[in-house]
Design an enzyme around this catalytic site. Sequence first.
Site, PDB file in Angstrom:
ATOM      1  N   LYS A 175      -7.862 -26.704 -14.426  1.00  0.00           N
ATOM      2  CA  LYS A 175      -8.859 -25.583 -15.125  1.00  0.00           C
ATOM      3  C   LYS A 175      -9.667 -26.388 -16.205  1.00  0.00           C
ATOM      4  O   LYS A 175      -8.843 -26.896 -16.817  1.00  0.00           O
ATOM      5  CB  LYS A 175      -7.864 -24.586 -15.409  1.00  0.00           C
ATOM      6  CG  LYS A 175      -8.558 -23.378 -16.403  1.00  0.00           C
ATOM      7  CD  LYS A 175      -7.568 -22.306 -16.647  1.00  0.00           C
ATOM      8  CE  LYS A 175      -8.113 -21.295 -17.749  1.00  0.00           C
ATOM      9  NZ  LYS A 175      -6.999 -20.265 -18.106  1.00  0.00           N
ATOM     10  N   SER A 189      -7.544 -15.743 -17.180  1.00  0.00           N
ATOM     11  CA  SER A 189      -8.747 -16.897 -17.255  1.00  0.00           C
ATOM     12  C   SER A 189      -8.610 -17.904 -16.175  1.00  0.00           C
ATOM     13  O   SER A 189      -9.488 -18.846 -16.276  1.00  0.00           O
ATOM     14  CB  SER A 189      -8.828 -17.433 -18.819  1.00  0.00           C
ATOM     15  OG  SER A 189      -7.739 -18.059 -19.137  1.00  0.00           O
ATOM     16  N   SER A 224      -3.017 -15.408 -18.550  1.00  0.00           N
ATOM     17  CA  SER A 224      -4.110 -15.820 -17.910  1.00  0.00           C
ATOM     18  C   SER A 224      -3.628 -16.662 -16.604  1.00  0.00           C
ATOM     19  O   SER A 224      -4.600 -17.099 -15.628  1.00  0.00           O
ATOM     20  CB  SER A 224      -5.079 -17.025 -18.720  1.00  0.00           C
ATOM     21  OG  SER A 224      -5.859 -16.265 -19.599  1.00  0.00           O
TER      22      SER A 224
END
Length: 467
Positions: free
Chosen positions: A72, A148, A172
């Site tokens: 990520k 996220s 997230s």
Amino acid sequence: MDLERDDATATAAAVRRGEVSAREVVEAAITRIEKLDPALNAVVGERFQQALAEVDAGLPDGPLRGVPTLVKTLSTDVAGLPTTGGSRLLRDKVAATDSELVARYRRAGMVVLGITNTPELGKNASTEPLLYGPTHNPWNPAYSPGGSSGGSAAAVASGMVPVAHGNDGGGSIRIPAAMCGLFGLKPSRGRVPAAPYLSGLSNPTSVHHALTTTVRDSALLLDVSHGRVPGAPFDAPAPSGTFLDAVGRDPGRLRIGVATSVPDGPPTSPEYVAAVRRTADLLASLGHEVREVTLGYRYAEMAAWSGLIMGASLVALVDDRLAELGRELREDDLEPFTRGMYEHYRQAPAAEVARALQGFERTGRSLGAMFADLDVVLTPALCQPTPQLGFLDTTDPAAMYERVSSYSAYTSPGNVSGAPAMSVPAGLDERGLPLGAHFFTDLGGEELLLSLAAQLEQAAPWPTRAP
């Protein structure tokens, strides 16, 4: 073996036995990314040729040798790739070196193929930044994959890679795990290093780990990634053995509290209440003691404290970047929702930041007290099922403030308290989209959560890929 459906543990075992080469595994993952990503927009930077060169040069003989993965692009660096955090303010920033976590993945033999999409600076429960555009849920592309870590979740749920990195400052990892039908564990505070990032005031809430299809993959990844670096401000209690050992361990008869509402928080949908009831019934059938409880926090004050701490960290990040660029903030640097947070929290008095940190500690004590006569608490993962893309629209701050709490009200307490928590697949809603059951326990209790999750995985197996 099935390179598209096998988990990381099975893939590494096949490579070790010589049934398939690491190059074949990595080439197959690259092919899947090239085929699937145009429709999903999960991968926002690739290093395919570098990855193949690393395989050809020889990989470390670690427990995950030959397993492809994605990282990520938020608070984690892959050398040579952009490290944007999904923000136009950081669009030209390129990582010079790997983060410590990425280095540990590499030492375990993993092969990093690229970076995944994230909402701007992680400030949304859906992954649809203006910089990269939205990521689509593999179960239904009209819907959000969560955030996220939504890019990583979409990549794993679609079968691009067996596992992918994520981080979790308010849910997230667990939110996209619930929305994409994956297993998502948020470890204890301090368990996995953030180095070289100095995450400032967000450090008490944000932790790193992964999105996986199986419980054993999550445990094995935690085995290769956990451990304090010198000078780190937090550390988690040492495990009794390996986390993978916990997967094969009977959790015993647990005392499990069940809550399906958030004190003074947003309402919980009937579908999520029903999913938790089904999970509670399954737990009771497995011999656990299950009873109703009330959660030991007030959502409104906890959300205010979290907002202030993460907002103060956001101000520092933006100001430091502007100083690095030698200019003032421009209109197109930040999305309206992020810009509003920045302007609001720039005015926060220092004393209020201190009170928010004290509130964190009080919340941790309150939640910790629940484990005097409980082992685990079960809640819905979310208050509302997966939204369509566009529902959480950062260009409409008023709508964001009204809507976003429905997706973090159950997950944020684990970040505030530092306790480990997980989302476990818990069936589908009426639209055919995944639901998640959420569990948390006391600080350092990852082994207990993994043992329980493995028991649920065996008793009620979940699909390991989106259809």
